[in-house]
Design an enzyme around this catalytic site. Structure first.
Site, PDB file in Angstrom:
ATOM      1  N   GLU A 107       0.790  -1.232   0.000  1.00  0.00           N
ATOM      2  CA  GLU A 107       0.000   0.000   0.000  1.00  0.00           C
ATOM      3  C   GLU A 107       0.825   1.286   0.000  1.00  0.00           C
ATOM      4  O   GLU A 107       0.804   2.044   0.988  1.00  0.00           O
ATOM      5  CB  GLU A 107      -0.963   0.013   1.185  1.00  0.00           C
ATOM      6  CG  GLU A 107      -1.874  -1.193   1.243  1.00  0.00           C
ATOM      7  CD  GLU A 107      -2.956  -1.072   2.316  1.00  0.00           C
ATOM      8  OE1 GLU A 107      -2.845  -0.193   3.175  1.00  0.00           O
ATOM      9  OE2 GLU A 107      -3.921  -1.837   2.257  1.00  0.00           O
ATOM     10  N   GLU A 153      -5.132  -8.821   0.848  1.00  0.00           N
ATOM     11  CA  GLU A 153      -5.830  -8.543   2.111  1.00  0.00           C
ATOM     12  C   GLU A 153      -7.295  -8.287   1.828  1.00  0.00           C
ATOM     13  O   GLU A 153      -7.638  -7.600   0.861  1.00  0.00           O
ATOM     14  CB  GLU A 153      -5.295  -7.276   2.816  1.00  0.00           C
ATOM     15  CG  GLU A 153      -3.929  -7.408   3.421  1.00  0.00           C
ATOM     16  CD  GLU A 153      -3.456  -6.106   4.089  1.00  0.00           C
ATOM     17  OE1 GLU A 153      -4.312  -5.288   4.517  1.00  0.00           O
ATOM     18  OE2 GLU A 153      -2.238  -5.914   4.156  1.00  0.00           O
TER      19      GLU A 153
HETATM   20  C1  GBH Z   1      -4.567  -2.248   5.416  1.00  0.00           C
HETATM   21  O1  GBH Z   1      -4.689  -0.901   5.174  1.00  0.00           O
HETATM   22  C2  GBH Z   1      -3.201  -2.513   5.957  1.00  0.00           C
HETATM   23  O2  GBH Z   1      -2.370  -3.095   4.978  1.00  0.00           O
HETATM   24  C3  GBH Z   1      -3.174  -3.312   7.208  1.00  0.00           C
HETATM   25  O3  GBH Z   1      -1.935  -3.225   7.804  1.00  0.00           O
HETATM   26  C4  GBH Z   1      -4.290  -2.869   8.118  1.00  0.00           C
HETATM   27  O4  GBH Z   1      -4.237  -3.462   9.368  1.00  0.00           O
HETATM   28  C5  GBH Z   1      -5.579  -3.203   7.435  1.00  0.00           C
HETATM   29  O5  GBH Z   1      -5.645  -2.681   6.151  1.00  0.00           O
HETATM   30  C6  GBH Z   1      -6.824  -2.763   8.186  1.00  0.00           C
HETATM   31  O6  GBH Z   1      -6.934  -1.377   8.271  1.00  0.00           O
HETATM   32  O7  GBH Z   1     -12.148   6.409   5.024  1.00  0.00           O
HETATM   33  O8  GBH Z   1     -13.676   4.973   3.821  1.00  0.00           O
HETATM   34  O9  GBH Z   1     -11.984   6.176   2.641  1.00  0.00           O
HETATM   35  C7  GBH Z   1      -5.970  -0.433   4.992  1.00  0.00           C
HETATM   36  C8  GBH Z   1      -6.031   0.611   3.945  1.00  0.00           C
HETATM   37  C9  GBH Z   1      -6.867   2.601   3.255  1.00  0.00           C
HETATM   38  C10 GBH Z   1      -8.421   0.955   3.970  1.00  0.00           C
HETATM   39  C11 GBH Z   1      -7.883   3.653   3.449  1.00  0.00           C
HETATM   40  C12 GBH Z   1      -9.473   2.012   4.125  1.00  0.00           C
HETATM   41  C13 GBH Z   1     -10.025   4.300   3.428  1.00  0.00           C
HETATM   42  C14 GBH Z   1     -11.283   4.162   4.148  1.00  0.00           C
HETATM   43  N1  GBH Z   1      -7.101   1.518   4.141  1.00  0.00           N
HETATM   44  N2  GBH Z   1      -9.199   3.130   3.296  1.00  0.00           N
HETATM   45  S1  GBH Z   1     -12.345   5.518   3.897  1.00  0.00           S
END
Ligand code: GBH
Length: 453
Positions: free
Chosen positions: A163, A351
């Protein structure tokens, strides 16, 4: 009922800082997450990863859980500050931990998929500017080189970065993640250097090491939808899509940053000379698969030209414990789009998962109905995509264990195994049992009424 083909890989995923603990064992030095989490006000409840799941000391027990779960593969990441506690100083003891972990996995018949960078940048690198400094590309290559040299023959697939959007924009521009900076120019530089280090690491693996181990990168992709079809909201959709998805997809698959976003960013940043001639061709190096972390769609609206690009809109979708929309249909639409606009590489869902408020019952059970339903819906979507010929090669559930959920500390539980952080005891949640059954039957039949397609 949908059946998965023989070659399809089921797995589960974690990352080093989120589970290992042992922050000062084995010669490890602090990463940006140690510092950030110990800075008051940055992480919920002042939580940090000093102990986390103590996986560093309990990895054998955890590999047994993975074995009992019956999945074929396990995705984990390597803590850079265990391997290079100081600049240029290789720490064999740190590498030995991953050798032992991999050996344990192999003995249990589980395929290791290894992520090089899942956000725990060593403090020595941060002290010289971190990813904002172009030198970070060389620091990363030195780290990648010893990992390839020591582990390549034992690893099933490599993932260079997890990411880049989170490691750059969320960390250097929005400030929610370590190191908590709020500067768009830094965010853009960090993103560029991370992508460049990906391209160079892939070249190194293939040319210097002549390795045939599959290698790829994992992006977090969030399909964006607008509150209305108004031109303003569609502008917000385009901006949000450019900011979260295309800024990373385009250089990787099209060999060019998206011009519209370059234009948008030029309102804030006036010098793009950090993007040098030849860089984007390097970023576009051919990989063997494409990794996607999928959690949710995003729903946005326009909020006036003085606001940054877009704002989140209220949506009436069912939410996970993170407040994220449960959106398996949009997940399918994302994959269709990738097939049309970007790539025919095998896609691995590296994931997918959800946090909910779990209750550990007196008898040690956890009836996590919502997580189980979330998982079923998304695995069903994967099965349908497979049947439609979308070439999905694998699915990794996030996460094996409840763990340190970054800015949310231990408040948000993503595991399919419950962790009691006082005793470090692990418990099977119902979702883990259901996943075990899905993996064993290699098919998904959704019984629950709440699942509609
Ligand atoms: C992942 O990132 C990670 O790789 C991991 O380490 C982590 O524990 C897992 O997910 C759970 O969070 O506000 O609706 O726009 C998550 C990446 C990016 C997912 C931003 C949600 C935006 C939500 N995230 N995304 S929103």
């Amino acid at each position: 009922m949908s059946k998965f083909p023989k070659e399809f890989v089921f797995g589960t995923a974690t990352s080093s800082y989120q589970i290992e603990g042992a922050h000062d064992q084995g010669g490890r030095t602090p990463s940006i997450w140690d510092t950030f989490s110990k800075t008051p006000g940055k992480v919920w409840n002042g939580d940090h990863g000093d102990m986390a799941c103590d996986h560093y000391n309990r990895y054998k027990e955890d590999v047994q859980l993975i074995k009992e779960l019956g999945v074929e593969s396990y995705r984990f990441s390597i803590a850079w500050p265990r391997i290079f506690p100081e600049q240029g100083v290789y720490n064999e003891e740190g590498m030995n931990f991953y050798r032992s972990l991999i050996e344990e996995l192999k003995t249990a018949g589980i395929k290791p998929v290894v992520t090089l960078y899942h956000w725990d940048l060593p403090m020595w690198a941060y002290n010289q500017g971190g990813w904002v400094n172009r030198e970070s590309v060389n620091w990363f290559l030195e780290f990648a080189e010893v990992c390839f040299r020591e582990l390549d023959e034992h690893v099933d697939s490599w993932i260079t970065h997890n990411e880049p959007w989170c490691a750059s924009f969320l960390s250097y521009h929005l400030g929610h993640h370590a190191p908590g900076h709020r500067n768009i120019e830094e965010g853009l530089k960090a993103a560029h250097h991370i992508l460049l280090s990906h391209g160079k690491a892939v070249q190194m693996l293939k040319t210097q090491f002549k390795s045939s181990t599959p290698v790829g990168i994992t992006l977090n992709l969030t399909p964006v939808y607008g509150k209305t079809q108004s031109a303003n909201d569609m502008l917000a959709v385009n901006n949000a899509d450019g900011y979260t998805n295309r800024w990373f997809l385009d250089p990787i698959f099209k060999g060019a940053y998206p011009y519209d976003m370059m234009n948008v960013f030029s309102n804030y940043v006036h010098d793009f000379s950090f993007i040098q001639d030849g860089d984007v061709a390097t970023i576009a190096v051919k990989c063997d698969f494409f990794g996607i972390n999928y959690y949710n769609r995003s729903f946005v609206e326009y909020a006036g030209s003085e606001k940054f690009l877009f704002v989140d809109a209220h949506s009436d979708y069912e939410k996970t414990g993170m407040g994220w929309d449960v959106s398996p249909q949009e997940f399918k639409e994302l994959i269709y789009r990738l097939r049309v606009d970007y790539t025919d590489l095998p896609i691995i869902i590296t994931e997918n998962g959800a946090a909910y408020d779990d209750v550990l019952e007196a008898d040690g059970s956890v009836h996590d109905k919502e997580r189980t339903a979330f998982m079923e819906k998304h695995i069903k979507a994967v099965a349908e995509l497979e049947e439609e010929g979308m070439n999905i090669a694998g699915y990794y559930l996030w996460s094996l264990l409840d763990n340190f959920e970054w800015a949310f500390g231990y408040d948000k539980r993503f595991g399919i195994f419950y962790v009691d952080f006082d005793t470090q005891k692990r418990y099977w949640k119902d979702s883990a049992k259901r996943y075990r059954d899905i993996v064993a039957s290699r098919s998904i039949e959704v019984k629950s009424n709440s699942v509609t397609f």
